[in-house]
Design an enzyme around this catalytic site. Structure first.
Site, mmCIF file in Angstrom:
data_model
loop_
_atom_site.group_PDB
_atom_site.id
_atom_site.type_symbol
_atom_site.label_atom_id
_atom_site.label_comp_id
_atom_site.label_asym_id
_atom_site.label_seq_id
_atom_site.Cartn_x
_atom_site.Cartn_y
_atom_site.Cartn_z
ATOM 1 N N HIS A 153 13.061 -3.271 -1.267
ATOM 2 C CA HIS A 153 12.464 -3.031 -2.822
ATOM 3 C C HIS A 153 13.442 -4.044 -3.925
ATOM 4 O O HIS A 153 14.453 -3.741 -3.647
ATOM 5 C CB HIS A 153 12.289 -1.637 -3.075
ATOM 6 C CG HIS A 153 11.837 -1.420 -4.420
ATOM 7 N ND1 HIS A 153 10.511 -1.478 -4.634
ATOM 8 C CD2 HIS A 153 12.372 -1.258 -5.477
ATOM 9 C CE1 HIS A 153 10.059 -1.252 -5.935
ATOM 10 N NE2 HIS A 153 11.383 -1.022 -6.503
ATOM 11 N N THR A 193 10.447 7.125 3.184
ATOM 12 C CA THR A 193 10.180 8.855 3.275
ATOM 13 C C THR A 193 8.947 8.961 2.357
ATOM 14 O O THR A 193 8.388 7.874 1.784
ATOM 15 C CB THR A 193 11.366 9.742 2.549
ATOM 16 O OG1 THR A 193 11.520 9.279 1.390
ATOM 17 C CG2 THR A 193 12.416 9.788 3.739
ATOM 18 N N GLU A 229 7.908 9.976 -0.456
ATOM 19 C CA GLU A 229 7.960 9.589 -1.960
ATOM 20 C C GLU A 229 8.282 8.027 -2.094
ATOM 21 O O GLU A 229 9.143 7.818 -1.396
ATOM 22 C CB GLU A 229 8.835 10.561 -2.561
ATOM 23 C CG GLU A 229 8.483 11.074 -4.080
ATOM 24 C CD GLU A 229 9.629 11.457 -4.812
ATOM 25 O OE1 GLU A 229 9.861 10.923 -6.056
ATOM 26 O OE2 GLU A 229 10.387 12.370 -4.157
ATOM 27 N N ARG A 233 0.927 -1.202 -0.066
ATOM 28 C CA ARG A 233 -0.018 -0.111 -0.071
ATOM 29 C C ARG A 233 0.851 1.299 -0.093
ATOM 30 O O ARG A 233 1.828 1.260 0.595
ATOM 31 C CB ARG A 233 -1.022 -0.077 1.347
ATOM 32 C CG ARG A 233 -1.950 -1.157 1.527
ATOM 33 C CD ARG A 233 -2.897 -1.315 0.422
ATOM 34 N NE ARG A 233 -3.805 -0.011 0.537
ATOM 35 C CZ ARG A 233 -4.643 -0.129 -0.471
ATOM 36 N NH1 ARG A 233 -4.680 -0.865 -1.482
ATOM 37 N NH2 ARG A 233 -5.368 1.022 -0.437
HETATM 38 C C1 GRF Z 1 10.157 -8.895 -1.923
HETATM 39 O O1 GRF Z 1 10.662 -9.162 -3.192
HETATM 40 C C2 GRF Z 1 10.126 -7.278 -1.630
HETATM 41 O O2 GRF Z 1 11.282 -6.768 -1.937
HETATM 42 C C3 GRF Z 1 9.051 -6.405 -2.161
HETATM 43 O O3 GRF Z 1 8.038 -7.452 -1.832
HETATM 44 C C4 GRF Z 1 8.461 -8.832 -1.596
HETATM 45 C C5 GRF Z 1 8.054 -9.374 -0.536
HETATM 46 O O4 GRF Z 1 8.257 -10.786 -0.500
HETATM 47 N N1 GRF Z 1 9.026 -5.288 -1.540
HETATM 48 P P1 GRF Z 1 8.029 -11.682 1.011
HETATM 49 O O5 GRF Z 1 6.332 -11.327 1.369
HETATM 50 O O6 GRF Z 1 8.810 -11.262 2.032
HETATM 51 O O7 GRF Z 1 8.115 -13.008 0.565
#
Ligand code: GRF
Length: 210
Positions: free
Chosen positions: A106, A138, A140, A88
């Site tokens: 990420h 942050t 953004e 979200r």
């Molecule tokens: C990961 O690839 C993370 O970088 C991204 O969402 C995915 C989450 O995977 N934000 P999990 O639910 O921890 O297996």
């Protein structure tokens, strides 16, 4: 350090933190999901960690959802807030409230490929390198100071699924590392930069290699 993890899905990054919590110096005091079917909730329950559901569909505005999320986080006495696959977008007010103590992971080498479908975008661009980034949150989206970046080399055999799997493996190394630094008081957000042991990290973050 009392830590709350916020998820929307499988929670494999959550699991990596659960498995190593004592060694990292954290106590996971709660796991919050915006989806009732997030498998990560079961992982938390299996580890006897309190869980909470804050379902975004029950709120009319982003502001009211974020207010309920804040209340739940604060009820769990969180000192550190970990977003781990939380899908979200958060309001500026919410992110400001936790600035300097909320981290995200990420699946790209930020600042490249903020947002969704990062693996396919890296493949479509014929990139040689892809990876994952841990960063401070942050206002953004996917734009706060980088902490750790882990590059992986794209091979001609890779597709979006293989990249996702390889990146997950790396994420399970770098997220616990960043969390340990934070819990030890070594990692701070200062004047918009991630600082480790009092020294600003490079803008791309600490470069992690296996
Ligand atoms: C990961 O690839 C993370 O970088 C991204 O969402 C995915 C989450 O995977 N934000 P999990 O639910 O921890 O297996």
């Amino acid at each position: 350090m009392k830590t709350v993890v916020i998820i929307s899905g499988s929670g494999s990054n959550l699991q990596a933190l659960i498995d190593r919590a004592p060694e990292l110096g954290i106590e996971i005091t709660g796991v919050i999901s915006n989806r009732a079917d997030a498998f990560g909730l079961q992982r938390a329950q299996r580890a006897n960690i309190p869980t909470a559901l804050v379902d975004h569909k029950e709120f009319e505005t982003r502001e009211s959802f974020d207010a309920a999320l804040s209340e739940t986080i604060d009820g769990m006495q969180a000192e550190l807030i970990i977003l781990a696959g939380f899908m979200r977008i958060l309001t500026a007010e919410f992110t400001r409230r936790y600035e300097g103590r909320m981290l995200n992971i990420h699946p790209s080498l930020l600042p490249k490929y903020r947002g969704l479908n990062t693996h396919q975008r890296a493949l479509d661009a014929d990139d040689k390198w892809h990876g994952a980034t841990v960063h401070f949150v942050t206002a953004e989206l996917d734009s706060g100071a980088n902490i750790i970046r882990a590059p992986i080399e794209i091979s001609s055999l890779d597709n979006a699924e293989t990249l996702a799997a390889r990146i997950h493996g790396t994420e399970h190394q770098i997220y616990p590392l960043a969390v340990r630094w934070f819990a030890e008081g070594r990692l701070k957000l200062q004047q918009g930069s991630a600082c480790l042991d009092g020294t600003p990290l490079p803008a791309e973050g600490y470069q992690y290699h296996d």
